[in-house]
Design a protein around this motif. Structure first.
Motif, PDB file in Angstrom:
ATOM      1  N   LEU A   1       3.645 -33.980 -50.338  1.00 13.12           N
ATOM      2  CA  LEU A   1       2.842 -33.945 -49.116  1.00 13.12           C
ATOM      3  C   LEU A   1       1.431 -33.439 -49.379  1.00 13.12           C
ATOM      4  CD1 LEU A   1       5.462 -32.629 -46.547  1.00 13.12           C
ATOM      5  CD2 LEU A   1       4.475 -34.917 -46.668  1.00 13.12           C
ATOM      6  N   PHE A   2       1.307 -32.422 -50.195  1.00 10.23           N
ATOM      7  CA  PHE A   2      -0.005 -31.869 -50.525  1.00 10.23           C
ATOM      8  C   PHE A   2      -0.854 -32.936 -51.208  1.00 10.23           C
ATOM      9  CE2 PHE A   2      -3.242 -29.424 -52.603  1.00 10.23           C
ATOM     10  CZ  PHE A   2      -3.390 -28.269 -51.850  1.00 10.23           C
ATOM     11  N   ALA A   3      -0.292 -33.599 -52.201  1.00 11.70           N
ATOM     12  CA  ALA A   3      -1.028 -34.638 -52.929  1.00 11.70           C
ATOM     13  C   ALA A   3      -1.368 -35.809 -52.016  1.00 11.70           C
ATOM     14  CB  ALA A   3      -0.218 -35.109 -54.128  1.00 11.70           C
ATOM     15  N   GLN A   4      -0.472 -36.155 -51.114  1.00  8.99           N
ATOM     16  CA  GLN A   4      -0.736 -37.245 -50.184  1.00  8.99           C
ATOM     17  C   GLN A   4      -1.861 -36.876 -49.223  1.00  8.99           C
ATOM     18  OE1 GLN A   4       2.666 -38.472 -47.928  1.00  8.99           O
ATOM     19  NE2 GLN A   4       1.555 -40.030 -46.803  1.00  8.99           N
ATOM     20  N   ALA A   5      -1.889 -35.652 -48.774  1.00 13.41           N
ATOM     21  CA  ALA A   5      -2.895 -35.214 -47.809  1.00 13.41           C
ATOM     22  C   ALA A   5      -4.270 -35.030 -48.438  1.00 13.41           C
ATOM     23  CB  ALA A   5      -2.450 -33.915 -47.146  1.00 13.41           C
ATOM     24  N   LEU A   6      -4.317 -34.507 -49.659  1.00  4.79           N
ATOM     25  CA  LEU A   6      -5.608 -34.156 -50.265  1.00  4.79           C
ATOM     26  C   LEU A   6      -5.997 -34.984 -51.481  1.00  4.79           C
ATOM     27  CD1 LEU A   6      -5.384 -30.287 -49.978  1.00  4.79           C
ATOM     28  CD2 LEU A   6      -6.665 -31.877 -48.555  1.00  4.79           C
ATOM     29  N   GLY A   7      -5.056 -35.727 -52.030  1.00  4.79           N
ATOM     30  CA  GLY A   7      -5.381 -36.557 -53.184  1.00  4.79           C
ATOM     31  C   GLY A   7      -5.315 -35.839 -54.518  1.00  4.79           C
ATOM     32  N   VAL A   8      -4.978 -34.562 -54.513  1.00  7.11           N
ATOM     33  CA  VAL A   8      -4.813 -33.787 -55.747  1.00  7.11           C
ATOM     34  C   VAL A   8      -3.593 -32.889 -55.587  1.00  7.11           C
ATOM     35  CG1 VAL A   8      -7.263 -33.763 -56.384  1.00  7.11           C
ATOM     36  CG2 VAL A   8      -6.347 -31.931 -54.962  1.00  7.11           C
ATOM     37  N   THR A   9      -3.069 -32.418 -56.694  1.00  7.50           N
ATOM     38  CA  THR A   9      -1.923 -31.511 -56.649  1.00  7.50           C
ATOM     39  C   THR A   9      -2.390 -30.111 -56.259  1.00  7.50           C
ATOM     40  OG1 THR A   9      -2.125 -30.824 -58.948  1.00  7.50           O
ATOM     41  CG2 THR A   9      -0.790 -32.805 -58.514  1.00  7.50           C
ATOM     42  N   PRO A  10      -1.468 -29.249 -55.834  1.00 10.09           N
ATOM     43  CA  PRO A  10      -1.865 -27.868 -55.518  1.00 10.09           C
ATOM     44  C   PRO A  10      -2.534 -27.168 -56.705  1.00 10.09           C
ATOM     45  CG  PRO A  10       0.315 -28.292 -54.653  1.00 10.09           C
ATOM     46  CD  PRO A  10      -0.066 -29.486 -55.485  1.00 10.09           C
ATOM     47  N   HIS A  11      -2.029 -27.421 -57.918  1.00  9.40           N
ATOM     48  CA  HIS A  11      -2.628 -26.793 -59.106  1.00  9.40           C
ATOM     49  C   HIS A  11      -4.059 -27.267 -59.315  1.00  9.40           C
ATOM     50  CE1 HIS A  11      -3.503 -26.352 -63.452  1.00  9.40           C
ATOM     51  NE2 HIS A  11      -3.051 -25.145 -63.188  1.00  9.40           N
ATOM     52  N   GLN A  12      -4.293 -28.567 -59.178  1.00  8.01           N
ATOM     53  CA  GLN A  12      -5.648 -29.088 -59.325  1.00  8.01           C
ATOM     54  C   GLN A  12      -6.573 -28.493 -58.269  1.00  8.01           C
ATOM     55  OE1 GLN A  12      -4.495 -33.190 -59.015  1.00  8.01           O
ATOM     56  NE2 GLN A  12      -4.805 -33.566 -61.200  1.00  8.01           N
ATOM     57  N   TYR A  13      -6.065 -28.373 -57.053  1.00  6.47           N
ATOM     58  CA  TYR A  13      -6.871 -27.788 -55.991  1.00  6.47           C
ATOM     59  C   TYR A  13      -7.197 -26.327 -56.295  1.00  6.47           C
ATOM     60  CZ  TYR A  13      -8.850 -26.611 -51.564  1.00  6.47           C
ATOM     61  OH  TYR A  13      -9.738 -26.195 -50.609  1.00  6.47           O
ATOM     62  N   LEU A  14      -6.218 -25.586 -56.776  1.00  4.70           N
ATOM     63  CA  LEU A  14      -6.428 -24.177 -57.102  1.00  4.70           C
ATOM     64  C   LEU A  14      -7.463 -24.021 -58.208  1.00  4.70           C
ATOM     65  CD1 LEU A  14      -5.681 -21.202 -56.733  1.00  4.70           C
ATOM     66  CD2 LEU A  14      -3.828 -21.560 -58.374  1.00  4.70           C
ATOM     67  N   VAL A  15      -7.382 -24.848 -59.253  1.00  2.00           N
ATOM     68  CA  VAL A  15      -8.363 -24.773 -60.347  1.00  2.00           C
ATOM     69  C   VAL A  15      -9.759 -25.076 -59.818  1.00  2.00           C
ATOM     70  CG1 VAL A  15      -9.112 -25.851 -62.512  1.00  2.00           C
ATOM     71  CG2 VAL A  15      -6.711 -25.233 -62.191  1.00  2.00           C
ATOM     72  N   ARG A  16      -9.881 -26.101 -58.974  1.00  2.00           N
ATOM     73  CA  ARG A  16     -11.193 -26.433 -58.408  1.00  2.00           C
ATOM     74  C   ARG A  16     -11.717 -25.314 -57.520  1.00  2.00           C
ATOM     75  NH1 ARG A  16     -10.797 -32.882 -57.008  1.00  2.00           N
ATOM     76  NH2 ARG A  16     -10.310 -33.528 -59.141  1.00  2.00           N
ATOM     77  N   SER A  17     -10.838 -24.680 -56.767  1.00  2.56           N
ATOM     78  CA  SER A  17     -11.242 -23.555 -55.932  1.00  2.56           C
ATOM     79  C   SER A  17     -11.755 -22.407 -56.800  1.00  2.56           C
ATOM     80  CB  SER A  17     -10.059 -23.086 -55.077  1.00  2.56           C
ATOM     81  OG  SER A  17     -10.421 -21.989 -54.297  1.00  2.56           O
ATOM     82  N   ARG A  18     -11.055 -22.141 -57.883  1.00  2.42           N
ATOM     83  CA  ARG A  18     -11.500 -21.091 -58.814  1.00  2.42           C
ATOM     84  C   ARG A  18     -12.836 -21.450 -59.448  1.00  2.42           C
ATOM     85  NH1 ARG A  18      -5.626 -19.759 -61.614  1.00  2.42           N
ATOM     86  NH2 ARG A  18      -4.870 -18.500 -59.881  1.00  2.42           N
ATOM     87  N   LEU A  19     -13.022 -22.719 -59.788  1.00  2.61           N
ATOM     88  CA  LEU A  19     -14.286 -23.152 -60.376  1.00  2.61           C
ATOM     89  C   LEU A  19     -15.434 -23.038 -59.376  1.00  2.61           C
ATOM     90  CD1 LEU A  19     -13.069 -26.241 -62.426  1.00  2.61           C
ATOM     91  CD2 LEU A  19     -13.947 -24.085 -63.350  1.00  2.61           C
ATOM     92  N   ARG A  20     -15.184 -23.363 -58.103  1.00  2.00           N
ATOM     93  CA  ARG A  20     -16.222 -23.202 -57.082  1.00  2.00           C
ATOM     94  C   ARG A  20     -16.603 -21.730 -56.927  1.00  2.00           C
ATOM     95  NH1 ARG A  20     -12.986 -26.953 -54.442  1.00  2.00           N
ATOM     96  NH2 ARG A  20     -12.065 -25.353 -53.106  1.00  2.00           N
ATOM     97  N   THR A  21     -15.598 -20.849 -56.938  1.00  2.00           N
ATOM     98  CA  THR A  21     -15.862 -19.417 -56.847  1.00  2.00           C
ATOM     99  C   THR A  21     -16.700 -18.954 -58.032  1.00  2.00           C
ATOM    100  OG1 THR A  21     -13.815 -19.024 -55.633  1.00  2.00           O
ATOM    101  CG2 THR A  21     -14.781 -17.131 -56.776  1.00  2.00           C
ATOM    102  N   ALA A  22     -16.314 -19.388 -59.226  1.00  3.17           N
ATOM    103  CA  ALA A  22     -17.052 -19.004 -60.436  1.00  3.17           C
ATOM    104  C   ALA A  22     -18.480 -19.537 -60.405  1.00  3.17           C
ATOM    105  CB  ALA A  22     -16.322 -19.514 -61.675  1.00  3.17           C
ATOM    106  N   ALA A  23     -18.662 -20.776 -59.963  1.00  4.83           N
ATOM    107  CA  ALA A  23     -20.007 -21.358 -59.894  1.00  4.83           C
ATOM    108  C   ALA A  23     -20.890 -20.561 -58.940  1.00  4.83           C
ATOM    109  CB  ALA A  23     -19.925 -22.820 -59.459  1.00  4.83           C
ATOM    110  N   ARG A  24     -20.326 -20.173 -57.808  1.00  2.00           N
ATOM    111  CA  ARG A  24     -21.086 -19.369 -56.840  1.00  2.00           C
ATOM    112  C   ARG A  24     -21.488 -18.034 -57.461  1.00  2.00           C
ATOM    113  NH1 ARG A  24     -19.399 -15.523 -53.929  1.00  2.00           N
ATOM    114  NH2 ARG A  24     -17.211 -16.097 -54.031  1.00  2.00           N
TER     115      ARG A  24
END
Length: 141
Positions: free
Chosen positions: A60-83
């Motif tokens: 369901l997560f992948a269907q709703a967002l197009g990425v897995t929860p792990h991929q989303y978490l890594v991207r969230s961490r990368l956005r935090t680090a970039a900021r």
């Protein structure tokens, strides 16, 4: 057999024949992930919070967002680090750990793959034209 139906309110409805249906809305879990990307969140814990099995939550997560929860978490961490890289002068290792990465090498490899530049290079560019690099790290939602 079950199927997913997107409701008007944005929730995905998992409707199974002769079973209780489960409602899933990724924003419920995403807000917690974005607010605290450094926390260790397991697939089982996220799924249990929604009353779903890990397999169905992942689907369901992948269907709703197009990425897995792990991929989303890594991207969230990368956005935090970039900021943090753009806003402060703290050491890169400290920023990597604060963003939720377990070690510096994993952070540098992930950051370079996502942004196309090293964290140090990103920090140098942050005073100038950082929008080009940050565009690659933009949120999915």
């Amino acid at each position: 057999m079950s199927r997913c139906i997107r409701r008007d309110d944005g929730h995905l409805q998992l409707a199974a024949s002769c079973r209780v249906s489960h409602s899933f809305h990724p924003d419920d879990r995403i807000s917690r992930t974005d607010a605290q990307p450094d926390q260790a969140l397991t697939l089982q814990r996220l799924a249990a919070d929604c009353g779903l099995s890990a397999y169905h939550y992942l689907r369901l997560f992948a269907q709703a967002l197009g990425v897995t929860p792990h991929q989303y978490l890594v991207r969230s961490r990368l956005r935090t680090a970039a900021r943090l890289l753009a806003e402060c002068e703290r050491p890169i290792t400290e920023i990597a750990l604060d963003a939720g990465f377990a070690d510096l090498s994993n952070f540098v490899r992930s950051f370079r793959r996502a942004a196309g530049v090293s964290p140090r290079g990103f920090r140098r560019a942050a005073r100038g034209d950082r929008k080009i690099v940050q565009e690659r790290l933009r949120p999915l939602a």
